[in-house]
Motif scaffolding. Structure first.
Motif, PDB file in Angstrom:
ATOM      1  N   LEU A  38      19.810 -35.408   0.499  1.00  0.00           N
ATOM      2  CA  LEU A  38      19.051 -36.076   1.569  1.00  0.00           C
ATOM      3  C   LEU A  38      19.896 -36.246   2.823  1.00  0.00           C
ATOM      4  CD1 LEU A  38      17.337 -38.891  -0.540  1.00  0.00           C
ATOM      5  CD2 LEU A  38      16.367 -36.682   0.140  1.00  0.00           C
TER       6      LEU A  38
ATOM      7  N   PHE B 191      15.815 -41.728  -2.920  1.00  0.00           N
ATOM      8  CA  PHE B 191      17.271 -41.776  -3.042  1.00  0.00           C
ATOM      9  C   PHE B 191      17.651 -42.198  -4.453  1.00  0.00           C
ATOM     10  CE2 PHE B 191      16.464 -46.105  -1.207  1.00  0.00           C
ATOM     11  CZ  PHE B 191      16.896 -46.858  -2.286  1.00  0.00           C
TER      12      PHE B 191
ATOM     13  N   ASN C 222      14.103 -43.456   2.106  1.00  0.00           N
ATOM     14  CA  ASN C 222      15.087 -42.395   2.338  1.00  0.00           C
ATOM     15  C   ASN C 222      15.567 -42.438   3.786  1.00  0.00           C
ATOM     16  OD1 ASN C 222      14.796 -41.534  -0.292  1.00  0.00           O
ATOM     17  ND2 ASN C 222      13.399 -39.852   0.217  1.00  0.00           N
TER      18      ASN C 222
ATOM     19  N   SER D 203       8.761 -43.867  -0.669  1.00  0.00           N
ATOM     20  CA  SER D 203      10.016 -43.146  -0.856  1.00  0.00           C
ATOM     21  C   SER D 203      10.556 -42.598   0.454  1.00  0.00           C
ATOM     22  CB  SER D 203       9.819 -42.005  -1.859  1.00  0.00           C
ATOM     23  OG  SER D 203       9.496 -42.508  -3.133  1.00  0.00           O
ATOM     24  N   LYS D 204       9.700 -42.000   1.274  1.00  0.00           N
ATOM     25  CA  LYS D 204      10.153 -41.423   2.546  1.00  0.00           C
ATOM     26  C   LYS D 204      10.752 -42.495   3.447  1.00  0.00           C
ATOM     27  CE  LYS D 204       8.781 -38.569   6.466  1.00  0.00           C
ATOM     28  NZ  LYS D 204       9.553 -39.426   7.400  1.00  0.00           N
TER      29      LYS D 204
ATOM     30  N   GLY E 185      18.984 -37.437  -3.609  1.00  0.00           N
ATOM     31  CA  GLY E 185      17.685 -37.906  -4.068  1.00  0.00           C
ATOM     32  C   GLY E 185      17.307 -37.297  -5.401  1.00  0.00           C
TER      33      GLY E 185
END
Length: 345
Positions: free
Chosen positions: A98, A44, A9, A5-6, A29
């Motif tokens: 985000l 996101f 993003n 996920s990071k 997000g």
């Protein structure tokens, strides 16, 4: 499994900054509705485009068997979420910023989150929004009645139950954070839930025939409507000034329909008596609302074997309307003959 996920993003933010710097207001997000093996990290969810070109950021793709959807929502649509116009309330309520193009964009989103929170604590607002969702369920039911496909009826029953569940959640000032998942558990933990609603919901899941499914949907709508009708928010009575000259205008035109009803009742013409009675009932319902008048039930007295009760009730209603007009000092423009009319006009 490795959670990415990071990384995704960061990829999305970088793409906005390098390719859509003036075209995207926000990237939002969310924890989504992931199953346990896929973690619960914030990833996101959607973005708010500022220009038409900004919509091109939208992408769908699959990585390691997990589907991703970076989709756009206009400011207008997000404002609709604040007003509980959709089922995606969680996208705004639980949204995490985000990326923001500006402090103004960031604050605008935060203000919409605050507006949503305020709306959810307003009993009158949540009541009305609940009714809107009930009406959607009723429309689904009307169409379902004429369908003979078990597949289509099952699909409709799921949506119908879902909208009724949303109506109840909204009434309770909350929403389903995981969409259609675990709604029975959540409903059972709400402070206010219609009696037998969750058991009916469970029975819909296990229903095997068309008639059983349709009957259960009817029962779900009924218990939900009864629940709402018993809990209508009390409003302070306001002083309303009615324009009884408008009521006189209505009567001067409507008096001929009274004449029609008397005539057809005397002629024992059942069909035309019924036709004018149900049409006139709509007018009486309007007068009740528009002029604060008492209930005027005409069509309820219709009896195919004896039209005298309908005629008598029509006469009572006419006398009542005339008395209200005169009580408020309004003159009904009524003349005995053409000569009298011409003399005064």
């Amino acid at each position: 499994m490795k959670y990415i996920s990071k990384e995704l993003n960061d990829w999305a933010v970088n793409k906005i900054k390098t390719e859509y710097l003036e075209d995207v207001s926000l990237l939002i997000g969310h924890k989504h509705w992931k199953i346990k093996p896929d973690g619960d990290e914030v990833a996101f969810n959607f973005f708010i485009p500022e220009t038409d070109h900004g919509y091109n950021l939208s992408q769908t793709f699959i990585i390691n068997e997990i589907g991703y959807d970076l989709f756009p929502m206009s400011w207008e649509r997000v404002e609709g979420l604040a007003n509980i116009n959709e089922t995606l309330t969680t996208c705004l309520a639980d949204g995490v910023i985000l990326y923001a193009r500006s402090e103004e964009d960031k604050q605008r989103f935060i203000n919409l989150q605050k507006k949503l929170a305020e709306n959810l604590t307003n009993p009158e607002f949540t009541y009305v929004k609940g009714l809107e969702k009930i009406n959607i369920a009723m429309d689904l039911y009307k169409n379902m009645l004429f369908d003979s496909s078990l597949s289509k009826v099952r699909k409709a029953s799921g949506y119908l139950a879902g909208y009724l569940a949303q109506a109840i959640a909204t009434f309770n000032g909350t929403y389903f954070r995981r969409g259609p998942e675990d709604q029975l558990t959540i409903l059972n933990n709400l402070q206010h839930t219609p009696k037998d609603f969750t058991s009916l919901y469970q029975r819909i899941v296990s229903a095997v025939t068309l008639e059983e499914t349709k009957n259960l949907c009817y029962q779900m709508i009924k218990v939900t409507r009864d629940f709402f009708s018993q809990r209508s928010p009390k409003k302070e009575k306001q002083t309303v000034e009615y324009n009884f000259e408008d009521l006189a205008d209505w009567y001067e035109e409507g008096t001929y329909t009274f004449r029609r009803i008397y005539y057809y009742c005397d002629q024992k013409d059942v069909f035309n008596s019924f036709a004018w009675a149900y049409n006139f009932q709509q007018e009486f319902d309007y007068l009740e609302e528009e002029f604060g008048m008492k209930k005027m039930d005409l069509i309820g007295t219709f009896d195919i074997s004896d039209l005298s009760a309908l005629r008598k009730r029509a006469k009572e209603i006419e006398h009542y309307i005339v008395s209200i007009i005169k009580e408020h000092g309004v003159v009904i423009q009524e003349f005995d003959n053409i000569e009298e009319f011409l003399m005064n006009n």
